[in-house]
Design a protein around this motif. Structure first.
Motif, PDB file in Angstrom:
ATOM      1  N   GLN A  66       0.839  -1.195   0.000  1.00 44.54           N
ATOM      2  CA  GLN A  66       0.000   0.000   0.000  1.00 44.54           C
ATOM      3  C   GLN A  66       0.874   1.246   0.000  1.00 44.54           C
ATOM      4  OE1 GLN A  66      -3.040   1.224  -0.203  1.00 44.54           O
ATOM      5  NE2 GLN A  66      -4.081  -0.719  -0.572  1.00 44.54           N
ATOM      6  N   TYR A  67       0.245   2.359  -0.349  1.00 42.19           N
ATOM      7  CA  TYR A  67       0.930   3.658  -0.371  1.00 42.19           C
ATOM      8  C   TYR A  67      -0.108   4.751  -0.173  1.00 42.19           C
ATOM      9  CZ  TYR A  67       3.539   7.705  -2.100  1.00 42.19           C
ATOM     10  OH  TYR A  67       4.144   8.930  -2.213  1.00 42.19           O
ATOM     11  N   SER A  68       0.227   5.736   0.632  1.00 43.81           N
ATOM     12  CA  SER A  68      -0.641   6.891   0.846  1.00 43.81           C
ATOM     13  C   SER A  68       0.198   8.153   0.891  1.00 43.81           C
ATOM     14  CB  SER A  68      -1.425   6.775   2.164  1.00 43.81           C
ATOM     15  OG  SER A  68      -2.210   5.611   2.201  1.00 43.81           O
ATOM     16  N   LYS A  69      -0.413   9.239   0.481  1.00 41.28           N
ATOM     17  CA  LYS A  69       0.273  10.528   0.456  1.00 41.28           C
ATOM     18  C   LYS A  69      -0.688  11.602   0.936  1.00 41.28           C
ATOM     19  CE  LYS A  69       1.973  13.754  -3.112  1.00 41.28           C
ATOM     20  NZ  LYS A  69       2.390  13.821  -4.542  1.00 41.28           N
ATOM     21  N   VAL A  70      -0.228  12.464   1.820  1.00 39.84           N
ATOM     22  CA  VAL A  70      -1.011  13.605   2.280  1.00 39.84           C
ATOM     23  C   VAL A  70      -0.483  14.849   1.583  1.00 39.84           C
ATOM     24  CG1 VAL A  70      -1.624  15.046   4.248  1.00 39.84           C
ATOM     25  CG2 VAL A  70      -1.505  12.570   4.522  1.00 39.84           C
ATOM     26  N   GLY A 109      -4.227 -16.275   9.908  1.00 36.24           N
ATOM     27  CA  GLY A 109      -4.950 -15.255   9.166  1.00 36.24           C
ATOM     28  C   GLY A 109      -5.962 -14.499   9.999  1.00 36.24           C
ATOM     29  N   LYS A 110      -5.857 -14.596  11.309  1.00 38.70           N
ATOM     30  CA  LYS A 110      -6.820 -13.894  12.151  1.00 38.70           C
ATOM     31  C   LYS A 110      -6.597 -12.388  12.097  1.00 38.70           C
ATOM     32  CE  LYS A 110      -3.986 -14.692  16.296  1.00 38.70           C
ATOM     33  NZ  LYS A 110      -3.919 -15.360  17.616  1.00 38.70           N
ATOM     34  N   ILE A 111      -7.601 -11.648  12.490  1.00 39.89           N
ATOM     35  CA  ILE A 111      -7.547 -10.192  12.447  1.00 39.89           C
ATOM     36  C   ILE A 111      -6.520  -9.676  13.449  1.00 39.89           C
ATOM     37  CG2 ILE A 111      -8.871  -8.082  12.852  1.00 39.89           C
ATOM     38  CD1 ILE A 111     -11.358  -9.614  11.949  1.00 39.89           C
ATOM     39  N   ILE A 112      -5.724  -8.709  13.013  1.00 39.57           N
ATOM     40  CA  ILE A 112      -4.747  -8.095  13.907  1.00 39.57           C
ATOM     41  C   ILE A 112      -5.481  -7.295  14.970  1.00 39.57           C
ATOM     42  CG2 ILE A 112      -2.904  -6.362  14.043  1.00 39.57           C
ATOM     43  CD1 ILE A 112      -2.025  -7.229  11.265  1.00 39.57           C
ATOM     44  N   THR A 113      -5.097  -7.474  16.213  1.00 38.42           N
ATOM     45  CA  THR A 113      -5.796  -6.818  17.313  1.00 38.42           C
ATOM     46  C   THR A 113      -5.574  -5.302  17.281  1.00 38.42           C
ATOM     47  OG1 THR A 113      -3.920  -7.069  18.805  1.00 38.42           O
ATOM     48  CG2 THR A 113      -5.528  -8.866  18.757  1.00 38.42           C
ATOM     49  N   PRO A 114      -6.541  -4.533  17.760  1.00 37.55           N
ATOM     50  CA  PRO A 114      -6.390  -3.069  17.788  1.00 37.55           C
ATOM     51  C   PRO A 114      -5.166  -2.606  18.556  1.00 37.55           C
ATOM     52  CG  PRO A 114      -8.685  -3.679  18.165  1.00 37.55           C
ATOM     53  CD  PRO A 114      -7.895  -4.950  18.181  1.00 37.55           C
ATOM     54  N   SER A 115      -4.808  -3.323  19.617  1.00 32.33           N
ATOM     55  CA  SER A 115      -3.652  -2.897  20.407  1.00 32.33           C
ATOM     56  C   SER A 115      -2.356  -3.028  19.612  1.00 32.33           C
ATOM     57  CB  SER A 115      -3.564  -3.718  21.697  1.00 32.33           C
ATOM     58  OG  SER A 115      -3.396  -5.100  21.412  1.00 32.33           O
ATOM     59  N   ILE A 116      -2.228  -4.099  18.819  1.00 32.98           N
ATOM     60  CA  ILE A 116      -1.044  -4.263  17.979  1.00 32.98           C
ATOM     61  C   ILE A 116      -1.012  -3.180  16.907  1.00 32.98           C
ATOM     62  CG2 ILE A 116       0.035  -5.748  16.244  1.00 32.98           C
ATOM     63  CD1 ILE A 116      -0.824  -8.153  17.880  1.00 32.98           C
ATOM     64  N   ALA A 117      -2.163  -2.932  16.276  1.00 34.44           N
ATOM     65  CA  ALA A 117      -2.228  -1.914  15.232  1.00 34.44           C
ATOM     66  C   ALA A 117      -1.878  -0.537  15.782  1.00 34.44           C
ATOM     67  CB  ALA A 117      -3.621  -1.897  14.605  1.00 34.44           C
ATOM     68  N   VAL A 146       1.437  10.371   9.724  1.00 35.32           N
ATOM     69  CA  VAL A 146       2.181   9.132   9.485  1.00 35.32           C
ATOM     70  C   VAL A 146       1.573   7.989  10.277  1.00 35.32           C
ATOM     71  CG1 VAL A 146       4.381   7.962   9.963  1.00 35.32           C
ATOM     72  CG2 VAL A 146       4.369  10.179   8.803  1.00 35.32           C
ATOM     73  N   GLY A 147       1.222   8.234  11.539  1.00 36.31           N
ATOM     74  CA  GLY A 147       0.600   7.194  12.355  1.00 36.31           C
ATOM     75  C   GLY A 147      -0.743   6.751  11.799  1.00 36.31           C
ATOM     76  N   ILE A 148      -1.543   7.699  11.336  1.00 33.04           N
ATOM     77  CA  ILE A 148      -2.842   7.360  10.757  1.00 33.04           C
ATOM     78  C   ILE A 148      -2.667   6.510   9.499  1.00 33.04           C
ATOM     79  CG2 ILE A 148      -4.903   8.293   9.638  1.00 33.04           C
ATOM     80  CD1 ILE A 148      -4.900   8.702  12.641  1.00 33.04           C
ATOM     81  N   ARG A 162      -3.959   2.587   8.979  1.00 32.71           N
ATOM     82  CA  ARG A 162      -4.899   2.256   7.903  1.00 32.71           C
ATOM     83  C   ARG A 162      -4.296   1.270   6.908  1.00 32.71           C
ATOM     84  NH1 ARG A 162      -7.390   8.295   6.554  1.00 32.71           N
ATOM     85  NH2 ARG A 162      -8.710   8.443   8.424  1.00 32.71           N
ATOM     86  N   GLN A 163      -3.039   1.496   6.527  1.00 30.33           N
ATOM     87  CA  GLN A 163      -2.423   0.608   5.549  1.00 30.33           C
ATOM     88  C   GLN A 163      -2.224  -0.799   6.106  1.00 30.33           C
ATOM     89  OE1 GLN A 163       1.005   2.091   3.409  1.00 30.33           O
ATOM     90  NE2 GLN A 163       0.189   4.174   3.398  1.00 30.33           N
ATOM     91  N   LEU A 164      -1.921  -0.898   7.390  1.00 32.57           N
ATOM     92  CA  LEU A 164      -1.810  -2.221   7.997  1.00 32.57           C
ATOM     93  C   LEU A 164      -3.147  -2.948   7.895  1.00 32.57           C
ATOM     94  CD1 LEU A 164      -0.284  -4.373   9.562  1.00 32.57           C
ATOM     95  CD2 LEU A 164      -0.858  -3.151  11.679  1.00 32.57           C
ATOM     96  N   GLY A 165      -4.223  -2.230   8.166  1.00 26.14           N
ATOM     97  CA  GLY A 165      -5.542  -2.847   8.048  1.00 26.14           C
ATOM     98  C   GLY A 165      -5.862  -3.263   6.620  1.00 26.14           C
TER      99      GLY A 165
END
Length: 296
Positions: free
Chosen positions: A172-176, A234-242, A270-272, A276-279
């Motif tokens: 993934q890639y994002s730019k602000v 393949g389980k969902i990554i927990t919110p705390s890890i994200a 950058v954190g946002i 998002r990209q991890l998700g």
């Protein structure tokens, strides 16, 4: 200002050896801006537009060989499956006219921390092939950026090819930016999952003196995914890890305040983008069948 126009790669290397201060120009999307605003007046311009091999690419079994002058448009149209992160980054480059002219080699040569290709190249783990009349060498992308708008090239060297491993997982890639097009990045972020090695790589742009990776965040996430059995289940990554991953990515940034944005905003963005990209990438990984193969 003299204009050098070699007809072959060998002539270009000879010209660069004879005139080490010559500035290469292919797309010209960076150097022409500096010249037009009288910010830079090089003694020589080295025109590389007649050199066909710089506009060629080749998809091999494991890697893509990308000529330094391959336009962003060609990457978008022909290499989306092999280099998804770089293709997404290419979409964000300026205007269609500039995407038809500019290439990754120019981004690397300029080495601006805001260059759009850098986060994707860092996340993918690219390698830069450079050459001079003295020979060829390969520079890992992690070692290529040496300072603000400085790179590891010797004065007589030219960028020939960028070697990028074909994607083995989602990217993934994002730019602000301050608007939707024709804009220099306020900050940018790239993420690549590498299931074959069970690792994650990142790239951060326009939030430090050079393009960088968030290495501590990568180490944390690599350990968390392995220890938690996420790659196989393949389980969902927990919110705390994200959240921890995002916080570490934000902490890796070392931005400044300037006319495009504040340092505080850049760290936050950058954190946002990281979260998002991890998700996004993990959902794609879970849905493409790789987890079933890994679990089997």
């Amino acid at each position: 200002m003299d204009f050098l126009r070699p007809a072959s790669w060998e002539e270009a290397l000879a010209a660069k050896a004879e005139h080490p201060t010559a500035v290469p120009i292919a797309g010209g999307t960076d150097i022409m801006v500096e010249i037009n605003f009288d910010h830079r007046r090089p003694e020589y311009l080295l025109d590389l537009n007649r050199i066909e091999l710089l506009r060629e690419w080749e998809v091999g079994e494991e890697n893509v060989r990308l000529g330094a002058s391959v336009p962003y448009t060609q990457i978008m149209e022909n290499l989306r499956a092999e280099l998804p992160g770089l293709a997404l980054a290419s979409h964000t480059v300026a205007s269609p006219q500039i995407r038809n002219r500019g290439g990754v080699g120019g981004n690397l040569g300029t080495a601006s921390p805001a260059g759009d290709a850098h986060p994707a190249l860092l996340a993918a783990g690219a390698e830069v092939e450079v050459e001079s009349v003295r020979g060829t060498r390969f520079i890992p992308i992690d070692s290529f950026y040496t300072g603000v708008k400085r790179n590891a090239l010797e004065p007589d060297e030219l960028i020939k090819t960028v070697h990028v491993k074909k994607a083995d997982g989602p990217q993934q890639y994002s730019k602000v930016g301050t608007r939707n097009a024709m804009v220099i990045a306020v900050c940018a972020f790239g993420l690549a999952l590498h299931p074959e090695t069970r690792t994650v790589r990142t790239g951060i742009g326009s939030a430090a003196p050079t393009p960088i990776r968030a290495k501590e965040a990568e180490s944390f996430l690599n350990a968390a995914l392995e220890e938690g059995g996420f790659w196989d289940s393949g389980k969902i990554i927990t919110p705390s890890i994200a959240k921890q991953f995002a916080d570490l990515c934000s902490g890796a940034a070392n931005p400044i305040d300037d006319v495009r944005g504040t340092a505080k905003y850049r760290r936050h963005a950058v954190g946002i983008m990281a979260r998002r990209q991890l998700g996004w990438t993990w959902e794609q990984y879970r849905g493409n069948g790789r987890t079933l193969e890994g679990a089997a």
